[in-house]
Design an enzyme around this catalytic site. Structure first.
Site, PDB file in Angstrom:
ATOM      1  N   ASP A 156      97.249  26.150  70.679  1.00 33.08           N
ATOM      2  CA  ASP A 156      96.335  24.998  70.606  1.00 33.08           C
ATOM      3  C   ASP A 156      97.024  23.791  70.002  1.00 33.08           C
ATOM      4  OD1 ASP A 156      94.094  23.406  70.523  1.00 33.08           O
ATOM      5  OD2 ASP A 156      92.962  24.652  69.128  1.00 33.08           O
ATOM      6  N   GLU A 188      93.062  15.012  67.761  1.00 34.09           N
ATOM      7  CA  GLU A 188      91.968  15.747  68.433  1.00 34.09           C
ATOM      8  C   GLU A 188      91.276  16.715  67.489  1.00 34.09           C
ATOM      9  OE1 GLU A 188      89.759  18.689  70.745  1.00 34.09           O
ATOM     10  OE2 GLU A 188      91.466  19.122  69.464  1.00 34.09           O
ATOM     11  N   GLU A 189      92.049  17.293  66.576  1.00 36.69           N
ATOM     12  CA  GLU A 189      91.486  18.307  65.677  1.00 36.69           C
ATOM     13  C   GLU A 189      90.748  17.712  64.478  1.00 36.69           C
ATOM     14  OE1 GLU A 189      91.318  21.288  66.504  1.00 36.69           O
ATOM     15  OE2 GLU A 189      93.074  21.931  67.621  1.00 36.69           O
TER      16      GLU A 189
END
Ligand SMILES: *[C@@H]1O[C@H](CO)[C@@H](O)[C@H](O)[C@H]1NC(C)=O
Ligand SMILES: *[C@@H]1O[C@H](CO)[C@@H](O)[C@H](O)[C@H]1NC(C)=O
Length: 409
Positions: A156, A188-189
């Site tokens: 990821d 994104e995280e």
């Protein structure tokens, strides 16, 4: 146009004379210098890796895939720390003859990478994923038997990034300018600021966007949205022997949460039921005092119809004895549910419980959105994050087929 001063990352890459200004969005003249950086060491020992199928890729392509994946996973890039991996990936893409633009997303100079063939930056199809990871960082390693690659981001989403790049390079010769581009974003995280830049600052909308996240190389059907907020109850303290002199905030909160939990919420066949989570509850001051205040943070996972939730909450407040003491404050940025295209010949599908960058484009979506990538979400944020060599290789084939499918319509 805003100018960003200073360019620390170039210094860390050891360039002799970093320029002191870059234009927001375009730093192409600078980038050619990056190719020469000595930090682009991504050698591997071929015999460390074992896999069961080449999916039609040459040995050289598979080695290149492992090398690029190693280059990415070896660079720590917890959200907010994406400089090093961003520069390495930029240098790599430039070394393959691609044109690269940087989208500067914040005042610290964090950037998304847009790469394409030739000079046309707006393409029919976009392959995209993210270069940041969740914490904590742990280093790259290959399992004893050579079939698994460990490291933070190994799945990821650096497995998606590496396989998208290699798939793109595989078909590069057959592509015309303006057909396919790559976008690798930051953040994104943690809040999604990288892709929000795209949603807010880039007017152009691609015909198809193929998002890379761990889906076990199946097509993601969609993901639930989120509606969340804080329930506050303002009561009145009193001696617990004389409750009629106070207003018991804890009791009102407990009654409200119980009534809320019994309401019916939206559901659908594709994404299933709404989930209500009572994530945090606090209230009161002591065992012998009628509680003056109480608070709960609640969050719904939403399969459809975000607009229904405030109404359901209002009606639960109306049904609660003492409801006039309740105040509900909606959390920042509720997230719309997203549906992807999942009925494409040659692919299985999967329902997922996590969100993606696609949420940022719900108000101005592309014609087609696809979610696909190597590795499993079940290991993605854990201490043993890995991707199998087989998954990584298969994803190159998968992305090639998805791009070709998207270009043909
Ligand atoms: C590569 O790995 C093999 C097997 O582990 C080992 O025998 C060999 O010396 C390694 N080669 C290099 C160049 O490190
Ligand atoms: C392409 O370049 C133009 C001109 O600089 C810019 O306005 C546009 O936003 C760019 N598009 C993308 C997808 O980056």
């Amino acid at each position: 146009m805003k100018l960003i001063q200073g360019l620390v990352p170039l210094v860390t890459l050891g360039l002799a004379s970093p320029l002191s200004f870059i234009h927001e969005g375009y730093i192409q003249p600078l980038l050619s210098q990056l190719i020469s950086t000595k930090n682009l060491d991504y050698s591997i020992n071929e015999s460390d890796y074992k896999y069961s199928s080449s999916h039609g890729l040459s040995q050289a392509t598979i080695n290149e895939l492992f090398k690029l994946h190693k280059l990415l996973v070896s660079s720590e890039s917890v959200s907010g720390h994406e400089y090093e991996v961003g520069h390495k990936l930029t240098a790599y893409l430039l070394s393959k003859g691609l044109t690269v633009d940087h989208q500067i997303v914040d005042t610290k100079g964090r950037f998304n990478i847009l790469a394409y063939k030739g000079s046309v930056n707006e393409t029919e199809v976009l392959l995209t994923s993210h270069i940041d990871t969740v914490p904590p960082y742990f280093p790259y390693s290959v399992s004893e038997d050579g079939t698994k690659i460990y490291g933070r981001g190994a799945t990821d989403a650096k497995a998606s990034v590496a396989s998208q790049v290699i798939a793109f390079l595989e078909i590069l010769d057959s592509l015309e300018d303006g057909q396919v581009s790559l976008l690798f974003d930051v953040g994104e995280e943690s809040g999604g600021d990288g892709f929000r830049y795209v949603a807010n600052e880039i007017e152009y909308r691609w015909d198809s966007i193929i998002y890379g996240e761990p889906t076990e190389n199946k097509l993601g059907v969609g993901h639930k949205g989120i509606y969340h907020g804080t329930v506050e109850v303002l009561g009145l303290s009193a001696h617990s022997g004389y409750p009629e002199l106070g207003v018991d905030a804890n009791k009102i909160l407990v009654d409200f949460l119980s009534i809320l939990g019994k309401q019916s919420f939206p559901s659908n066949d594709l994404l299933g039921k709404s989930f209500l989570n009572y994530g945090l509850i606090k209230g009161g001051v002591a065992g012998n005092v009628v509680s003056p205040t109480a608070e709960a943070i609640i969050a719904f996972r939403v399969p459809q119809d975000l607009g229904a939730y405030p109404k359901i909450i209002d009606s639960a407040i109306a049904k609660t004895p003492g409801g006039e003491h309740i105040r509900f404050t909606e959390g920042k940025i509720p997230i719309e549910p997203v549906l992807f295209e999942y009925d494409i010949p040659g692919f299985d599908s999967i329902v997922l419980g996590y969100g993606t960058d696609a949420s940022a484009l719900v108000d101005s979506p592309p014609k087609h959105s696809i979610l696909y990538g190597p590795g499993s979400i079940h290991v993605a944020h854990g201490a043993g994050e890995f991707v199998s060599t087989d998954d990584l290789i298969e994803a190159v084939d998968g992305y090639k087929r998805l791009v070709q499918f998207s270009l043909k319509r």
